[in-house]
Write an enzyme that holds these catalytic residues in place. Sequence first.
Site, PDB file in Angstrom:
ATOM      1  N   ASN A  10       0.939  -1.018   0.218  1.00  0.00           N
ATOM      2  CA  ASN A  10      -0.004   0.189  -0.025  1.00  0.00           C
ATOM      3  C   ASN A  10       0.804   1.301   0.064  1.00  0.00           C
ATOM      4  O   ASN A  10       1.469   1.654   0.977  1.00  0.00           O
ATOM      5  CB  ASN A  10      -0.904   0.083   1.348  1.00  0.00           C
ATOM      6  CG  ASN A  10      -1.737   1.311   1.368  1.00  0.00           C
ATOM      7  OD1 ASN A  10      -1.765   1.993   0.393  1.00  0.00           O
ATOM      8  ND2 ASN A  10      -2.468   1.279   2.548  1.00  0.00           N
ATOM      9  N   LYS A  61       0.159   4.205  -0.359  1.00  0.00           N
ATOM     10  CA  LYS A  61      -0.592   5.305   0.351  1.00  0.00           C
ATOM     11  C   LYS A  61      -0.070   6.668  -0.764  1.00  0.00           C
ATOM     12  O   LYS A  61      -0.069   6.363  -1.826  1.00  0.00           O
ATOM     13  CB  LYS A  61       0.058   5.801   1.794  1.00  0.00           C
ATOM     14  CG  LYS A  61      -0.287   4.362   2.596  1.00  0.00           C
ATOM     15  CD  LYS A  61       0.178   4.725   4.056  1.00  0.00           C
ATOM     16  CE  LYS A  61      -0.181   3.355   4.652  1.00  0.00           C
ATOM     17  NZ  LYS A  61      -0.102   3.491   6.169  1.00  0.00           N
ATOM     18  N   HIS A  70      -9.499   1.381   4.859  1.00  0.00           N
ATOM     19  CA  HIS A  70      -8.099   1.739   5.597  1.00  0.00           C
ATOM     20  C   HIS A  70      -8.453   2.728   6.753  1.00  0.00           C
ATOM     21  O   HIS A  70      -9.254   3.557   6.691  1.00  0.00           O
ATOM     22  CB  HIS A  70      -6.997   2.123   4.673  1.00  0.00           C
ATOM     23  CG  HIS A  70      -5.805   2.200   5.477  1.00  0.00           C
ATOM     24  ND1 HIS A  70      -5.246   2.876   6.292  1.00  0.00           N
ATOM     25  CD2 HIS A  70      -4.831   1.099   5.040  1.00  0.00           C
ATOM     26  CE1 HIS A  70      -3.984   2.791   6.563  1.00  0.00           C
ATOM     27  NE2 HIS A  70      -3.725   1.663   5.756  1.00  0.00           N
ATOM     28  N   GLY A  99       2.695   2.510  10.817  1.00  0.00           N
ATOM     29  CA  GLY A  99       3.636   3.447  10.443  1.00  0.00           C
ATOM     30  C   GLY A  99       4.448   4.099  11.788  1.00  0.00           C
ATOM     31  O   GLY A  99       4.945   5.084  11.793  1.00  0.00           O
ATOM     32  N   SER A 119       3.585  -2.120  10.192  1.00  0.00           N
ATOM     33  CA  SER A 119       5.018  -2.001  10.552  1.00  0.00           C
ATOM     34  C   SER A 119       5.426  -3.644   9.880  1.00  0.00           C
ATOM     35  O   SER A 119       6.500  -4.114  10.572  1.00  0.00           O
ATOM     36  CB  SER A 119       5.361  -1.615  11.527  1.00  0.00           C
ATOM     37  OG  SER A 119       5.141  -0.544  11.937  1.00  0.00           O
TER      38      SER A 119
HETATM   39  P1  13P Z   1       3.181   0.456   7.675  1.00  0.00           P
HETATM   40  O1  13P Z   1       3.673  -0.843   6.961  1.00  0.00           O
HETATM   41  O2  13P Z   1       3.863   1.507   7.035  1.00  0.00           O
HETATM   42  O3  13P Z   1       3.098   0.481   9.102  1.00  0.00           O
HETATM   43  O4  13P Z   1       1.687   0.680   7.018  1.00  0.00           O
HETATM   44  C1  13P Z   1       0.721  -0.346   7.098  1.00  0.00           C
HETATM   45  C2  13P Z   1      -0.462  -0.128   6.330  1.00  0.00           C
HETATM   46  O5  13P Z   1      -1.203   1.003   6.740  1.00  0.00           O
HETATM   47  C3  13P Z   1      -0.964  -0.771   5.218  1.00  0.00           C
HETATM   48  O6  13P Z   1      -2.048  -0.518   4.668  1.00  0.00           O
END
Ligand code: 13P
Length: 257
Positions: A13, A15, A99, A177, A217
């Site tokens: 993802n 983002k 999400h 995150g 993470s």
């Molecule tokens: P991270 O892997 O950066 O923690 O994000 C996870 C996430 O939100 C995947 O959709």
Amino acid sequence: MNRRYRKTIIAGNWKMNKTAGETKKFAEELKAVMPKTKWCDVVVCVPAVNIPAAIKAFKDMRVSVGAQNVFYEKSGAYTGEVSADMLKDLGVKYVIIGHSERRQMFGETDFTVNKKVLAALDAGLHPIICVGESLEQRELGITMELIALQVKSALAGVPAEKLRKCVIAYEPIWAIGTGKTATAEQAAEVCTFIRTTVRHLYGARIARSITIQYGGSMKPGNAFELLGQNDIDGGLIGGASLNAGDFMDIINAANQD
Ligand code: 13P
């Protein structure tokens, strides 16, 4: 993972990251390290404007392209929104729905998540439905109630034959995150609970065949252990999916025996 009954899916993802040019560069880097044979499905969910660039870049790579959101109406006066048919038309296969960033920052609710799931399925897309608790909710001891509610409302009205197209991603908000990963036991406990919830709704055969991912993470250093859990059938990866080498390491962790 349990490859006998269900697909393992590693999905990135991205983002709000990467331009069209950076998408092409990532695909080239991934291609250079990606073996021809693999056991898991690989998906990259890119920003909507970069979907055409991603479709082109990943064309000969057996990497599916996903979107990060979809609107539930078919067409009309919905400024800024994108419909499921539009995504399908571009060649998109998966779409992330619900999400936590969209629930927290863009007003998504269990009700809109459900409408989006139904619209995505109607268009022939595979929804990746995100569920997960906040730290406060975990500390209050209401994680399982909340997850059951999120799963049941997201799947309301989804017929059994369409459930096979759905993926559920368990993403504890406190692990997204933050660098703070759920332990393999914590992640597995909730993923198993999600499967049990699906079993109560649809029966054992269907529950056994649905892919349930963990997200939060996930990185090369912890992917192997997380993916080694029977009920964790893949990952939804944010930060670590932006680097082709790290993403490939996670794909390799999913190719374990
Ligand atoms: P991270 O892997 O950066 O923690 O994000 C996870 C996430 O939100 C995947 O959709």
